[in-house]
Design a protein around this motif. Structure first.
Motif, PDB file in Angstrom:
ATOM      1  N   LEU A  11      14.321 -34.234   0.561  1.00  0.00           N
ATOM      2  CA  LEU A  11      14.164 -33.655  -0.747  1.00  0.00           C
ATOM      3  C   LEU A  11      14.413 -34.775  -2.027  1.00  0.00           C
ATOM      4  O   LEU A  11      13.857 -34.853  -3.105  1.00  0.00           O
ATOM      5  CB  LEU A  11      14.882 -32.517  -0.930  1.00  0.00           C
ATOM      6  CG  LEU A  11      14.326 -31.252  -0.216  1.00  0.00           C
ATOM      7  CD1 LEU A  11      15.405 -30.154  -0.230  1.00  0.00           C
ATOM      8  CD2 LEU A  11      12.879 -31.182  -0.496  1.00  0.00           C
ATOM      9  N   ARG A  32      12.011 -37.740  -2.496  1.00  0.00           N
ATOM     10  CA  ARG A  32      10.951 -37.383  -2.983  1.00  0.00           C
ATOM     11  C   ARG A  32       9.464 -38.273  -2.671  1.00  0.00           C
ATOM     12  O   ARG A  32       8.686 -38.373  -3.561  1.00  0.00           O
ATOM     13  CB  ARG A  32      11.203 -37.549  -4.619  1.00  0.00           C
ATOM     14  CG  ARG A  32      12.018 -36.620  -5.304  1.00  0.00           C
ATOM     15  CD  ARG A  32      11.949 -36.380  -6.587  1.00  0.00           C
ATOM     16  NE  ARG A  32      10.860 -35.713  -7.323  1.00  0.00           N
ATOM     17  CZ  ARG A  32      10.502 -34.596  -7.222  1.00  0.00           C
ATOM     18  NH1 ARG A  32      11.284 -33.607  -6.867  1.00  0.00           N
ATOM     19  NH2 ARG A  32       9.086 -34.341  -7.981  1.00  0.00           N
ATOM     20  N   GLU A  79       6.358 -38.848  -0.513  1.00  0.00           N
ATOM     21  CA  GLU A  79       5.132 -38.189   0.043  1.00  0.00           C
ATOM     22  C   GLU A  79       5.274 -38.188   1.611  1.00  0.00           C
ATOM     23  O   GLU A  79       4.831 -37.093   2.393  1.00  0.00           O
ATOM     24  CB  GLU A  79       3.979 -38.509  -0.564  1.00  0.00           C
ATOM     25  CG  GLU A  79       4.013 -38.427  -2.089  1.00  0.00           C
ATOM     26  CD  GLU A  79       3.179 -37.226  -2.627  1.00  0.00           C
ATOM     27  OE1 GLU A  79       2.076 -36.812  -1.649  1.00  0.00           O
ATOM     28  OE2 GLU A  79       3.366 -36.952  -3.580  1.00  0.00           O
ATOM     29  N   LEU A 100       6.933 -35.196   3.549  1.00  0.00           N
ATOM     30  CA  LEU A 100       6.467 -33.880   3.403  1.00  0.00           C
ATOM     31  C   LEU A 100       5.808 -33.215   4.722  1.00  0.00           C
ATOM     32  O   LEU A 100       6.163 -32.133   5.100  1.00  0.00           O
ATOM     33  CB  LEU A 100       5.054 -33.803   2.297  1.00  0.00           C
ATOM     34  CG  LEU A 100       5.691 -34.088   0.743  1.00  0.00           C
ATOM     35  CD1 LEU A 100       4.465 -34.222  -0.052  1.00  0.00           C
ATOM     36  CD2 LEU A 100       6.693 -33.052   0.460  1.00  0.00           C
ATOM     37  N   LEU A 128       8.942 -31.777   6.579  1.00  0.00           N
ATOM     38  CA  LEU A 128       9.337 -30.532   5.954  1.00  0.00           C
ATOM     39  C   LEU A 128       8.419 -29.587   6.394  1.00  0.00           C
ATOM     40  O   LEU A 128       8.687 -28.263   6.509  1.00  0.00           O
ATOM     41  CB  LEU A 128       9.597 -30.930   4.433  1.00  0.00           C
ATOM     42  CG  LEU A 128      10.593 -31.620   3.942  1.00  0.00           C
ATOM     43  CD1 LEU A 128      10.640 -32.098   2.677  1.00  0.00           C
ATOM     44  CD2 LEU A 128      12.109 -31.260   4.402  1.00  0.00           C
ATOM     45  N   GLY A 129       7.278 -29.775   6.533  1.00  0.00           N
ATOM     46  CA  GLY A 129       6.058 -28.725   6.909  1.00  0.00           C
ATOM     47  C   GLY A 129       6.251 -28.377   7.979  1.00  0.00           C
ATOM     48  O   GLY A 129       6.349 -27.139   8.329  1.00  0.00           O
TER      49      GLY A 129
END
Length: 70
Positions: free
Chosen positions: A29, A32, A34, A37, A40-41
């Motif tokens: 987080l 930041r 990409e 992501l 985290l998904g």
């Protein structure tokens, strides 16, 4: 050779304890980036699949409130 991104992410955190998981999430987080992501998904997917209906409702309400503040 096919890359299974989901499995690679799970393998990367497989033996993490609660503190290590928190550090991984916070790092993703804070950076930041990409590229973080998908990880985290995958973690959210696991959380969602293990959650009962009350926990899912709470997650959805929290997301809805967060989106309303954006």
């Amino acid at each position: 050779m096919g890359l299974n991104l989901r499995q690679a992410i799970l393998d990367n955190v497989e033996n993490h304890n609660k503190n290590q998981l928190q550090a991984t999430i916070e790092d993703a987080l804070e950076s930041r980036e990409e590229k973080m992501l998908p990880g985290l998904g995958v973690l959210f997917e696991m959380l969602w699949q293990e959650a009962d209906e009350n926990d899912r409702t709470l997650m959805l309400e929290t997301l809805e409130e967060s989106l309303a503040r954006k």
